[in-house]
Design an enzyme around this catalytic site. Structure first.
Site, PDB file in Angstrom:
ATOM      1  N   SER A 210      12.635  46.130  34.429  1.00  0.00           N
ATOM      2  CA  SER A 210      12.201  45.465  33.428  1.00  0.00           C
ATOM      3  C   SER A 210      11.438  44.265  33.731  1.00  0.00           C
ATOM      4  CB  SER A 210      13.628  45.118  32.481  1.00  0.00           C
ATOM      5  OG  SER A 210      13.159  44.588  31.468  1.00  0.00           O
ATOM      6  N   GLU A 315      13.304  53.812  25.577  1.00  0.00           N
ATOM      7  CA  GLU A 315      13.286  52.342  25.866  1.00  0.00           C
ATOM      8  C   GLU A 315      13.279  51.570  24.234  1.00  0.00           C
ATOM      9  OE1 GLU A 315      12.627  51.158  28.639  1.00  0.00           O
ATOM     10  OE2 GLU A 315      12.175  52.610  30.088  1.00  0.00           O
ATOM     11  N   HIS A 399      17.008  51.671  27.913  1.00  0.00           N
ATOM     12  CA  HIS A 399      16.399  50.469  28.709  1.00  0.00           C
ATOM     13  C   HIS A 399      17.605  50.170  29.593  1.00  0.00           C
ATOM     14  CE1 HIS A 399      13.446  47.639  30.033  1.00  0.00           C
ATOM     15  NE2 HIS A 399      14.370  46.616  29.967  1.00  0.00           N
TER      16      HIS A 399
END
Length: 493
Positions: A210, A315, A399
């Site tokens: 990330s 995501e 995510h």
């Protein structure tokens, strides 16, 4: 991003207390006293730069002071200032621990008796606003012959903030990208001190998820980081950076804080700074970063090192629960209802989530692999595995969901009774791919060979149920997103 921080804390909380066996290491600051566990020699809370407080707030990191005697390195250090949870703990997913501006520390998990072992430096995620290096347990990397280093870096308005008064005060020095400067300082510390832990300073892999993945791309784009690593892994770090420049950041900073001098800014309470909203992360400051990572890739000025990059199937968890916003719906290209016909048939929310996943992670990861493939090899992956305990209610990998498999560690908050044999097999596979890449510059792992990315063949490795090599994965959808996004990035013709 916040989901990364929440999941990370659940997976990598510190292990249960046990009787300590102490070990020592001598670094350039002095002698450290760490702990020997069954898998690693662990040293925590090691300062790699001076406390960024007082005149050093919003300044490039300076050398850490040496200490006399022995420094206790058995306990976690503070997290950098960040939004707090309702219980008063830092927003690293509710994990307990102090918060302080004096936070530029790192942690080392070293193999016992290591000599010239490969090193992996982990940069945590959290939207450049939350997270901490101490949350992640690198013991299984050490078990497998890797020196794992996890780092802190300045976050939010303390890490990525510009203001006309600060630019004037900086003079010839870079300004604004203080979190990125911290990451470079940590890598410099690792290069100097790697032999103290049995590590090879000339075999460093930098990797992150990330915001940590975005940071890794930024490190590859700045000449100031050259020679501090030899390989890189980007987990859900995107790859398309809008061309935000110093002047725009200065304007935003002046609007957020009404001050005319650097001294006045440095006197602002840290709580006020943490509360400043906005988007944070590396930007073009003209000195440390003279171009975006996207522009560096297009110009071939990007550091040419072996690279793994990829993203997850879910995501869209970053969108949060509930229906998409008007802004998210506006991102749907006109042709999407044809190209994404299956998702469109299920309604606007399903369509918006698929578009979000492809636009912000899947398509840019493929584009980065394509741009990088002209030099040293790049490997592309897609992570779609959903843990057994979450099925059948969960259909996609959120995510940050891959982190626990990369580290092959679930943490004490997940009872092993909830971890299936399939989960363990996925963790063993993915962890082995990352370890082999650090050791040999290629992910040699699993029953099926993972081919380096070739734009013509367009193949990636899917870590899923089952895993395997896929050709032209979601090509129409990713092509559509690429066509829509690239004109906005101010790339060279």
């Amino acid at each position: 991003m916040r989901w990364a921080a929440i999941l990370a804390a659940a997976w990598f909380a510190a292990g249960a207390a046990q009787a300590q066996t102490l070990v020592k290491a001598k670094v350039d600051g002095g002698v450290l006293v760490g702990e020997a566990t069954d898998k690693a020699h662990v040293f925590r809370n090691i300062p790699f730069a001076a406390p960024p407080v007082g005149k050093l707030r919003w300044a490039p990191p300076q050398p850490a002071a040496k200490w006399t005697g022995e420094r206790d390195a058995t306990k976690n250090g503070p997290s950098c200032p960040q939004p707090m949870n309702a219980n008063g703990s830092p927003n690293t997913g509710g994990a307990n621990g102090p918060v302080s501006e004096d936070c530029l520390q790192l942690n080392v998990f070293a193999p016992k008796g290591a000599k010239a072992a490969p090193i992996m430096v982990w940069i945590h995620g959290g939207s450049h606003r939350t997270g901490a290096g101490w949350v992640y347990d690198g013991s299984n990397f050490a078990r497998d012959g890797i020196v794992l280093v996890s780092i802190n870096y300045r976050l939010g308005a303390l890490g990525y903030f510009a203001h006309p008064a600060l630019t004037k005060d900086a003079g010839a020095a870079p300004t604004g990208n203080f979190g990125l400067m911290d990451q470079i300082a940590a890598l410099q510390w690792v290069k100097r001190n790697a032999p103290a832990f049995g590590g090879d300073p000339n075999n460093v892999t930098v990797f992150g998820e990330s915001a940590g993945g975005m940071s890794t791309l930024a490190l590859l784009a700045t000449p100031k980081a050259r020679g501090l690593y030899r390989k890189a892994i980007v987990q859900s770090g995107g790859g398309w950076f809008p061309p935000v420049a110093l002047a725009a950041k200065e304007q935003a900073g002046a609007a957020a804080l009404d001050a005319t001098t650097a001294e006045a800014l440095r006197a602002v309470p840290v709580e006020t700074l943490v509360a400043i909203g906005g988007t944070y992360g590396p930007f073009v400051d003209g000195k440390l970063l003279t171009e975006t990572p996207s522009q560096a890739l297009a110009r071939r000025t990007f550091d040419d090192v072996p690279l793994i990059i990829g993203s997850n199937s879910g995501e869209d968890s970053l969108m949060g629960p509930g229906p998409p916003t008007a802004a998210q719906l506006a991102m749907i290209p006109a042709a999407a209802r044809v190209v994404y016909k299956d998702e469109a048939a299920q309604g606007d929310e399903t369509l918006a989530r698929a578009v979000f996943t492809d636009r912000f992670m899947g398509a840019p990861a493929r584009w980065v692999a394509e741009q990088a493939s002209g030099g040293k090899p790049a490997w592309l992956y897609h992570f779609s595995y959903v843990g057994s305990r979450f099925r059948p209610a969960v259909k996609t990998a959120a995510h940050a969901a891959e982190i626990q498999y990369v580290f092959e560690y679930w943490g004490r908050r997940t009872p092993m009774s909830l971890v299936s044999e399939d989960d363990k097999a996925m963790a063993s596979l993915m962890h082995a791919c990352w370890v082999s890449f650090a050791k040999s510059s290629a992910p040699t792992c699993g029953a099926e060979a993972w081919p380096a990315y070739d734009p013509k063949a367009d193949r990636l490795m899917e870590f899923g149920a089952p895993s395997g090599v896929r050709s032209h994965f979601r090509k129409p959808q990713l092509d559509l997103q690429q066509a829509a996004a690239l004109p906005t990035l101010a790339l060279p013709k």
